[in-house]
Design a protein around this motif. Sequence first.
Motif, PDB file in Angstrom:
ATOM      1  N   ARG A 346       0.836  -1.204   0.000  1.00 38.78           N
ATOM      2  CA  ARG A 346       0.000   0.000   0.000  1.00 38.78           C
ATOM      3  C   ARG A 346       0.873   1.258   0.000  1.00 38.78           C
ATOM      4  NH1 ARG A 346      -5.081   1.861   1.229  1.00 38.78           N
ATOM      5  NH2 ARG A 346      -5.207   3.793   2.429  1.00 38.78           N
ATOM      6  N   LEU A 347       1.944   1.231   0.763  1.00 33.22           N
ATOM      7  CA  LEU A 347       2.837   2.382   0.803  1.00 33.22           C
ATOM      8  C   LEU A 347       3.469   2.633  -0.559  1.00 33.22           C
ATOM      9  CD1 LEU A 347       4.190   4.572   2.491  1.00 33.22           C
ATOM     10  CD2 LEU A 347       5.951   2.907   3.131  1.00 33.22           C
ATOM     11  N   GLU A 348       3.865   1.563  -1.239  1.00 35.26           N
ATOM     12  CA  GLU A 348       4.442   1.717  -2.570  1.00 35.26           C
ATOM     13  C   GLU A 348       3.411   2.267  -3.559  1.00 35.26           C
ATOM     14  OE1 GLU A 348       7.499   1.468  -3.551  1.00 35.26           O
ATOM     15  OE2 GLU A 348       8.192   0.948  -1.536  1.00 35.26           O
ATOM     16  N   GLU A 349       2.158   1.840  -3.413  1.00 36.24           N
ATOM     17  CA  GLU A 349       1.101   2.346  -4.296  1.00 36.24           C
ATOM     18  C   GLU A 349       0.900   3.840  -4.092  1.00 36.24           C
ATOM     19  OE1 GLU A 349      -3.696   1.664  -5.104  1.00 36.24           O
ATOM     20  OE2 GLU A 349      -2.571   0.284  -3.818  1.00 36.24           O
ATOM     21  N   ILE A 350       0.907   4.276  -2.835  1.00 33.30           N
ATOM     22  CA  ILE A 350       0.744   5.706  -2.558  1.00 33.30           C
ATOM     23  C   ILE A 350       1.930   6.492  -3.106  1.00 33.30           C
ATOM     24  CG2 ILE A 350       0.598   7.417  -0.709  1.00 33.30           C
ATOM     25  CD1 ILE A 350      -0.919   5.381   0.947  1.00 33.30           C
ATOM     26  N   ARG A 351       3.117   5.941  -2.964  1.00 30.23           N
ATOM     27  CA  ARG A 351       4.302   6.630  -3.482  1.00 30.23           C
ATOM     28  C   ARG A 351       4.247   6.758  -4.998  1.00 30.23           C
ATOM     29  NH1 ARG A 351       8.951   3.575   0.160  1.00 30.23           N
ATOM     30  NH2 ARG A 351       8.703   4.860   2.051  1.00 30.23           N
ATOM     31  N   TYR A 366      -7.171   7.310  -0.642  1.00 30.82           N
ATOM     32  CA  TYR A 366      -6.424   6.460   0.280  1.00 30.82           C
ATOM     33  C   TYR A 366      -6.759   6.687   1.753  1.00 30.82           C
ATOM     34  CZ  TYR A 366      -3.592   5.326  -3.777  1.00 30.82           C
ATOM     35  OH  TYR A 366      -3.175   4.888  -5.009  1.00 30.82           O
ATOM     36  N   PHE A 367      -7.352   7.829   2.059  1.00 27.18           N
ATOM     37  CA  PHE A 367      -7.598   8.127   3.468  1.00 27.18           C
ATOM     38  C   PHE A 367      -9.050   8.474   3.769  1.00 27.18           C
ATOM     39  CE2 PHE A 367      -3.263   9.405   2.311  1.00 27.18           C
ATOM     40  CZ  PHE A 367      -2.536   8.554   3.135  1.00 27.18           C
ATOM     41  N   GLN A 368      -9.937   8.474   2.734  1.00 31.34           N
ATOM     42  CA  GLN A 368     -11.358   8.784   2.897  1.00 31.34           C
ATOM     43  C   GLN A 368     -11.567  10.082   3.673  1.00 31.34           C
ATOM     44  OE1 GLN A 368     -10.380   5.272   3.555  1.00 31.34           O
ATOM     45  NE2 GLN A 368     -10.695   5.261   1.339  1.00 31.34           N
ATOM     46  N   LEU A 369     -10.795  11.102   3.306  1.00 34.81           N
ATOM     47  CA  LEU A 369     -10.892  12.405   3.949  1.00 34.81           C
ATOM     48  C   LEU A 369     -11.549  13.399   3.002  1.00 34.81           C
ATOM     49  CD1 LEU A 369      -7.359  12.605   5.628  1.00 34.81           C
ATOM     50  CD2 LEU A 369      -9.546  12.115   6.737  1.00 34.81           C
ATOM     51  N   PRO A 370     -12.242  14.398   3.528  1.00 38.08           N
ATOM     52  CA  PRO A 370     -12.894  15.391   2.662  1.00 38.08           C
ATOM     53  C   PRO A 370     -11.857  16.299   2.002  1.00 38.08           C
ATOM     54  CG  PRO A 370     -13.126  16.000   4.965  1.00 38.08           C
ATOM     55  CD  PRO A 370     -12.516  14.634   4.958  1.00 38.08           C
ATOM     56  N   PRO A 371     -12.248  16.963   0.923  1.00 39.53           N
ATOM     57  CA  PRO A 371     -11.304  17.860   0.237  1.00 39.53           C
ATOM     58  C   PRO A 371     -11.023  19.107   1.061  1.00 39.53           C
ATOM     59  CG  PRO A 371     -13.475  18.014  -0.753  1.00 39.53           C
ATOM     60  CD  PRO A 371     -13.550  16.890   0.240  1.00 39.53           C
TER      61      PRO A 371
END
Length: 394
Positions: A346-351, A366-371
């Motif tokens: 997952r870390l490699e995918e984010i990178r 990746y973090f389900q956070l609002p804009p």
Amino acid sequence: MFNWLGNVRDRLRRRAPQFDLVSAQQRIPQSAPLDAHSARVYEQSPWVYIAINRIAEAGALVPLKVFSMQGERRIGIDNHPLEQLLNNPNPLTSRFELIEQTLGSLELHGNAYWLLVGDERGRPGEIWMLRPDRVSVVPDAARVVAGYLYQLDGQTIPLSAVEVLHFQRWHPGSDFYGLSPISAARNAVLSDRHMADWNRHTFGKDSGVPAGIVNIRDFISDSDFERLKREWRSNYGGTSRRTAFLRGGAVEWQHIGLSHSDLDFLQGRRAQRDEILNIFGIPVGLVSENATEANAKGAERQFIERTLYPKLVRLAEKISAEMLPFYGGGLVAAFDDIRPTDSQARLEEIRTAYPLLSINELRASYFQLPPVAWGDAPVHTPRPKPLPQNEEGS
């Protein structure tokens, strides 16, 4: 008996249609034949009890959240009214109990029913669990399901289709009722129960004495024969084991039964256990006394990925389809994704995505956070180069 359903129905904002009960009951399709016995199987089969409890209790621990859809992105909504309702479904039931009973009913009966009690705004204000063995579906040619009938204290209570949220497993032979795993596990459950009963009688009723014949070779009178039978049954028919003392060589014991080792009893019970647990999707490594730590961890991962998580998806999608429309459009419900992930992958995918996506896209994906207001630009937006200073200004 406290007629809670009658009290709840008095507070319903949207009344159920008044069915012609005689006509409706004639149209009720037959439910699965094992429904009436499911509770008894749950009470008497230790492996069925373990399997259902493992699923129901584990699922009840997973939070459910509500999201708004913006294109393909899901944006979390904090403290949504549906989440508040699930946290306090009614005065007598907690969130854990509601989800536990729902998952347990699906495993036990193949069906689970929520009674939705409306509030003054026309939204669900309370959720009550209905016992599946008391619910009957009333079919309708135009609407598929016209409503439901609930049996309580000898009374038949009609409920409209909008008042009841019906969760069900797939049933190849029924359009209205789900199929319980107990139906598939019936032979294994019965075999295991018969083996357990035989074992109980062997060490209880039969005092551990194997079946056999007392063979009297010499002729004896009827009175002596009856006395010998009476004394034998008196000595070996009780609850404690005794030692036989036989005088003379004319009486002998002939063993006619099979011992536990002859029947490979323990291996047979393990085979029944494994079959029952596999039908419910419980890896044997979760309960086996011989499982290593690595096997137990692998079994837990398999249980979460292939058994528990799909069941939570079934619940969440049903809630999204039939409950969230009360709160407006563009909403979905989902339980937390509890499937184990490879942290390094997952870390490699984010990178990899880091230089290609904006901050808001990374937050949503990746973090389900609002804009955020400053997050529309890519992370690696080139900064403008400073203008060279002219010589006069230097």
